[in-house]
Design a protein around this motif. Sequence first.
Motif, PDB file in Angstrom:
ATOM      1  N   TYR A 338      38.502 -59.267 -37.775  1.00 39.35           N
ATOM      2  CA  TYR A 338      39.691 -59.898 -38.344  1.00 39.35           C
ATOM      3  C   TYR A 338      39.709 -61.365 -37.949  1.00 39.35           C
ATOM      4  O   TYR A 338      39.428 -61.713 -36.795  1.00 39.35           O
ATOM      5  N   ARG A 339      40.056 -62.222 -38.892  1.00 45.41           N
ATOM      6  CA  ARG A 339      40.202 -63.639 -38.575  1.00 45.41           C
ATOM      7  C   ARG A 339      41.524 -63.855 -37.839  1.00 45.41           C
ATOM      8  O   ARG A 339      42.572 -63.360 -38.268  1.00 45.41           O
ATOM      9  N   THR A 340      41.477 -64.573 -36.728  1.00 51.04           N
ATOM     10  CA  THR A 340      42.692 -64.853 -35.965  1.00 51.04           C
ATOM     11  C   THR A 340      43.124 -66.298 -36.191  1.00 51.04           C
ATOM     12  O   THR A 340      42.305 -67.145 -36.550  1.00 51.04           O
ATOM     13  N   PRO A 341      44.382 -66.600 -35.973  1.00 50.41           N
ATOM     14  CA  PRO A 341      44.869 -67.980 -36.198  1.00 50.41           C
ATOM     15  C   PRO A 341      44.449 -68.911 -35.073  1.00 50.41           C
ATOM     16  O   PRO A 341      43.630 -68.563 -34.222  1.00 50.41           O
ATOM     17  N   ALA A 342      45.023 -70.099 -35.068  1.00 50.72           N
ATOM     18  CA  ALA A 342      44.612 -71.146 -34.135  1.00 50.72           C
ATOM     19  C   ALA A 342      44.939 -70.784 -32.698  1.00 50.72           C
ATOM     20  O   ALA A 342      45.940 -70.121 -32.411  1.00 50.72           O
ATOM     21  N   GLU A 343      44.083 -71.252 -31.800  1.00 50.06           N
ATOM     22  CA  GLU A 343      44.344 -71.138 -30.373  1.00 50.06           C
ATOM     23  C   GLU A 343      45.653 -71.867 -30.068  1.00 50.06           C
ATOM     24  O   GLU A 343      45.950 -72.889 -30.652  1.00 50.06           O
ATOM     25  N   GLY A 344      46.403 -71.309 -29.148  1.00 53.96           N
ATOM     26  CA  GLY A 344      47.663 -71.939 -28.799  1.00 53.96           C
ATOM     27  C   GLY A 344      48.851 -71.328 -29.486  1.00 53.96           C
ATOM     28  O   GLY A 344      49.990 -71.718 -29.238  1.00 53.96           O
ATOM     29  N   THR A 345      48.634 -70.341 -30.364  1.00 59.10           N
ATOM     30  CA  THR A 345      49.746 -69.691 -31.048  1.00 59.10           C
ATOM     31  C   THR A 345      50.109 -68.397 -30.331  1.00 59.10           C
ATOM     32  O   THR A 345      49.295 -67.793 -29.628  1.00 59.10           O
ATOM     33  N   HIS A 346      51.339 -67.985 -30.555  1.00 59.20           N
ATOM     34  CA  HIS A 346      51.794 -66.723 -29.971  1.00 59.20           C
ATOM     35  C   HIS A 346      50.976 -65.554 -30.510  1.00 59.20           C
ATOM     36  O   HIS A 346      50.728 -64.561 -29.805  1.00 59.20           O
ATOM     37  N   ASP A 347      50.531 -65.645 -31.760  1.00 63.55           N
ATOM     38  CA  ASP A 347      49.727 -64.570 -32.343  1.00 63.55           C
ATOM     39  C   ASP A 347      48.454 -64.327 -31.542  1.00 63.55           C
ATOM     40  O   ASP A 347      48.035 -63.188 -31.335  1.00 63.55           O
ATOM     41  N   VAL A 348      47.819 -65.403 -31.093  1.00 66.16           N
ATOM     42  CA  VAL A 348      46.572 -65.242 -30.335  1.00 66.16           C
ATOM     43  C   VAL A 348      46.830 -64.565 -28.997  1.00 66.16           C
ATOM     44  O   VAL A 348      46.035 -63.743 -28.535  1.00 66.16           O
ATOM     45  N   LEU A 349      47.950 -64.892 -28.366  1.00 68.75           N
ATOM     46  CA  LEU A 349      48.328 -64.192 -27.138  1.00 68.75           C
ATOM     47  C   LEU A 349      48.445 -62.694 -27.394  1.00 68.75           C
ATOM     48  O   LEU A 349      47.938 -61.868 -26.629  1.00 68.75           O
ATOM     49  N   MET A 350      49.107 -62.325 -28.487  1.00 67.99           N
ATOM     50  CA  MET A 350      49.292 -60.914 -28.817  1.00 67.99           C
ATOM     51  C   MET A 350      47.955 -60.243 -29.104  1.00 67.99           C
ATOM     52  O   MET A 350      47.695 -59.113 -28.664  1.00 67.99           O
ATOM     53  N   ILE A 351      47.078 -60.917 -29.833  1.00 70.79           N
ATOM     54  CA  ILE A 351      45.779 -60.329 -30.187  1.00 70.79           C
ATOM     55  C   ILE A 351      44.931 -60.137 -28.937  1.00 70.79           C
ATOM     56  O   ILE A 351      44.243 -59.122 -28.788  1.00 70.79           O
ATOM     57  N   ASP A 352      44.980 -61.104 -28.031  1.00 65.38           N
ATOM     58  CA  ASP A 352      44.212 -60.965 -26.804  1.00 65.38           C
ATOM     59  C   ASP A 352      44.707 -59.763 -25.995  1.00 65.38           C
ATOM     60  O   ASP A 352      43.909 -59.004 -25.433  1.00 65.38           O
ATOM     61  N   LEU A 353      46.018 -59.579 -25.947  1.00 66.71           N
ATOM     62  CA  LEU A 353      46.580 -58.417 -25.257  1.00 66.71           C
ATOM     63  C   LEU A 353      46.158 -57.129 -25.954  1.00 66.71           C
ATOM     64  O   LEU A 353      45.790 -56.138 -25.309  1.00 66.71           O
ATOM     65  N   ILE A 354      46.202 -57.142 -27.262  1.00 69.41           N
ATOM     66  CA  ILE A 354      45.818 -55.959 -28.036  1.00 69.41           C
ATOM     67  C   ILE A 354      44.356 -55.602 -27.804  1.00 69.41           C
ATOM     68  O   ILE A 354      43.996 -54.412 -27.728  1.00 69.41           O
ATOM     69  N   SER A 355      43.503 -56.609 -27.663  1.00 72.90           N
ATOM     70  CA  SER A 355      42.095 -56.312 -27.415  1.00 72.90           C
ATOM     71  C   SER A 355      41.934 -55.532 -26.112  1.00 72.90           C
ATOM     72  O   SER A 355      41.077 -54.654 -25.997  1.00 72.90           O
ATOM     73  N   THR A 356      42.786 -55.826 -25.110  1.00 72.94           N
ATOM     74  CA  THR A 356      42.725 -55.108 -23.836  1.00 72.94           C
ATOM     75  C   THR A 356      43.337 -53.723 -23.965  1.00 72.94           C
ATOM     76  O   THR A 356      42.879 -52.772 -23.330  1.00 72.94           O
ATOM     77  N   ILE A 357      44.375 -53.591 -24.775  1.00 71.16           N
ATOM     78  CA  ILE A 357      44.960 -52.271 -25.016  1.00 71.16           C
ATOM     79  C   ILE A 357      43.951 -51.356 -25.700  1.00 71.16           C
ATOM     80  O   ILE A 357      43.858 -50.165 -25.400  1.00 71.16           O
TER      81      ILE A 357
END
Length: 978
Positions: A338-357
């Motif tokens: 999946y393409r993720t948005p720009a670094e520095g966005t709240h979405d990227v924080l969520m995706i990084d957490l999801i990758s660990t989940i």
Amino acid sequence: MKIKSLLLLVAFVFSYQFTYSQSKYEWKQASAAGYTYKYVTNDPMQTRFYTLKNGMRVILSVNHKDPRVTAKIAVRAGSNNDPKDHTGLAHYLEHLLFKGTDKYGSLDWAKEKPLLDKIEDLYEVYNSTTDVAKRKEIYKEIDKVSGEASKYAIANEYDKLMSSIGSQGTNAHTSVEETVYEEDVPASSLNKYLLIQAERFRYPVFRIFHTELEAVYEEKNRGLDNDGKKMYEATNYYLFPTHNYGQQTTIGTIEHLKNPSIKAIRQFYNTYYVPNNMAIILSGDFNPDEAVKEIDKQFAYMQAKPVQEYKPAPEQPISAPIIHDIYGPSAESMRICYRTPAEGTHDVLMIDLISTILSNGKAGLLDLNLNKQQKLQSAGAGLNQFKDYGAFCLTGSPKQGQSLEEVKDLLMEQIEKLKKGDFDESLLEAVVANSKLGEIQGLEGNDNRAQALMTCFIQNKGEGWDKSVSWLDDEAKITKKQVVDFANTFFKNNYLILYKRKGEDKNSLKVEKPPITPVETNAGKQSAFVTMIKNMPSTPVKPQWMDFNKDIQHGKIGNASVLYTQNKDNQLYRVYYKFDMGSWNNKLLPFAFSYLSFLGTEKYTPEQISKAYYSIASNFNLAAGSDESMVTITGLQENFTKAVTMFEEIINNCKANDAALAAFKNRIMKSRSDAKSNKGAIMKGLTSYAVYGAKNPFNYSLTDQEIANITAEQLVDLLHNLMNYKHTIIYFGPESLSKFTTTLAGLHKMPATFKDCPAAVKFNRTSQTANQVLFANYDMVQSEINWVRNTSLFNAEKQPMIDLFNDYFGGGMGSIVFQTIRESKALAYSTYASYRTPSKKEEPYTISAYVGCQADKMKEAIKGMNELLNTLPQVNKSFEVAKVGEKNNIETSRITQDGVIFAYLNVQKKGLNYDPRKKEYEALDKISLDDITKFHQQELANKPYTYCIMASDKKVNMEDLKNIGDLKTLSLEEIFGY
């Protein structure tokens, strides 16, 4: 373990609407020694951020643990910034920054410069010429003039210079948004390092151009043989159809590599290598006030220029699945991206957490629902985040009888579980607990610190460091509902699927070998600049020797010996149970250790065990080597009793599970099959065959029928009885020896007397009497050649000579082998040679030499290496550099923590009871180049070797191999033993 859990490694600049812990982590300003800097309150790395008058960023993190400094000079320019008609330029420029300036790397700049100007002009003509015959004529002239220019060039003088000041790990890398130059220098040489780097970037000279370009060709060809790299490039290509992330590979296209422009490279350098686009990052043992003053002094000459950042057109949303096949000889696999948005966005924080989940190695959805239940061969997930976009990928490989499409369905099921909230809310707390452990671990290493700061600079010039250090607090605030809501918004039909299938890659094209005349390297000569650096005074560093009688405490728990060192830095512990038996004693041992991860007890299911360990940020691991095995339990001391108690429950009370064993056998058979398509594994098998013969450790494995006959009871019985065998207990942690032994004695069950280990199988080494060729056929662009020969038994008195010989002859970029094979003759990207020291006193040394090159260069490469094995070039300057480098490495190396214990155990195997570095340090000054030459003549020259060669039989001439020696083409069954 993911990068994130090692340290705050990726700097997230979160969106303004997100709630930050600003009262705790705030930017502040301070001044010292006439310089103003910024810092973030409660930063565990206590980093200082300076901006010099010319705009250069200086980022400093002090760590006095070792007398060394990790240094990175980062440039915010990579393959994104390559001109459309010169892709690969940023990467090639990185290579050329090792070639020196007008002050070093040259014997006579006045005579060299006109020749280099002529080469530059010739390349411009070559670049614009399409007629094949004319291009050959122009290249012939380039080759001729390059040979003339090389008479005034000193190849690899930079590498020798860095070695002479004690640098380790001289390297650089280029990626999509960055080019970074890396060193690890003694703290006493920091001022020399800064002076050298200031000169390096003042006026780089692009000398020895066409042979270095050939090395890049070889690097390109290595990528064509790497299915993993092909998958990575395909991921970017299809996820980013507009952005340069996908449309320009870092190494560049074959067409552009064939048509380089020195003028374009110089223009790129002048545009992006400016102080306001660069940072100097230091982590280690130094005074920050003195360091920033010296950096300012050395780099003040650089003048700021406007830099236009790459501004891509936005990518259009992916509205339907994109599906593509990738082909190659290695094992099948697939990925959903999946393409993720720009670094520095709240979405990227969520995706990084999801990758660990989804995937954390223990308790993620993929870990528990797929890997633990053995529904496929393997599965994982991870985020590769750039500045403008990123790629979040789920990866999977099939077990026997399973299609890639079935793997895709299993991965998609886990996304659906995530969207439904089908996971424990406690998992979020466990993620933070494990991140706490990872942060502590990461702060121990200078490179981790520097890497984190480098990433932050590349992505946002360091301005987001406050958000980086607040990361754990911010992540802890995210609720399960927020995760589920986000997952339902983000995961739709907006994905890419890549199927890596076995088969011929019909799109693979190799770079053709051009005719190159070997160039002069002037290895024994030295520029005035280098002489000046070497004559600069430096503060001597006193080496520190291990004293095993003082550094290690001894104890007993029952009839087991305890080796102990205390952790005085933090609350981490590591406890080991070391057994003097391995797979050579019992072939079933590694199978039993792996099988344990799928077993439960009366108290716990396998899934509960994984969750429990993850919840307390702890881990256990069982590893079976050939002649020894290790159980390792790690974590925070506060959870020591819980972690050890649970392990004792598991190892003593695990229950046989026939269904788990059947699935385990399926996966074993698949992994054995996959290994036969892995060229790294094949070369390892060839080498083992050369060292030991047909019966060797690599192919000492169970037959298919023996695996089929394994019972669950056999494996469980082996696990239940493991602690009845003699083992040594090792502890590194904050508790005192007495408290540790008292605590562990109440937790760790041991018998009154230990059982004897089964006798180990013995392998006899070969004794080469004539040249032999062992050949393995593999579908590849390149060829790989490994020379192997067994020599005399271990002798501690010879070790100083051997270590110095390795450094001089084949150990690095300044070595004789590298300079000759790569720099002068342009025959390979990767080459080395080593007189390898055995691990035990009763074992012999082994000579190993390697060249990886285009198949059409193989004959020349073999000839070139044979010349070096038979006749050692005598280069006094290179020898002195090697000697100084060896001494510097010993002076600044610090073996600490549990490393002292493992060093003690290693020297015991060699029949020693002292730190051998002390005798080596004292002996180095007495060794002459004549001694090294005599050693070479006695041990390497004119000796028979076994040539391990892996290549496509369609791309090499088999008659050439027969001319080397007796040719034996090995089947995969002979190599692997099954």
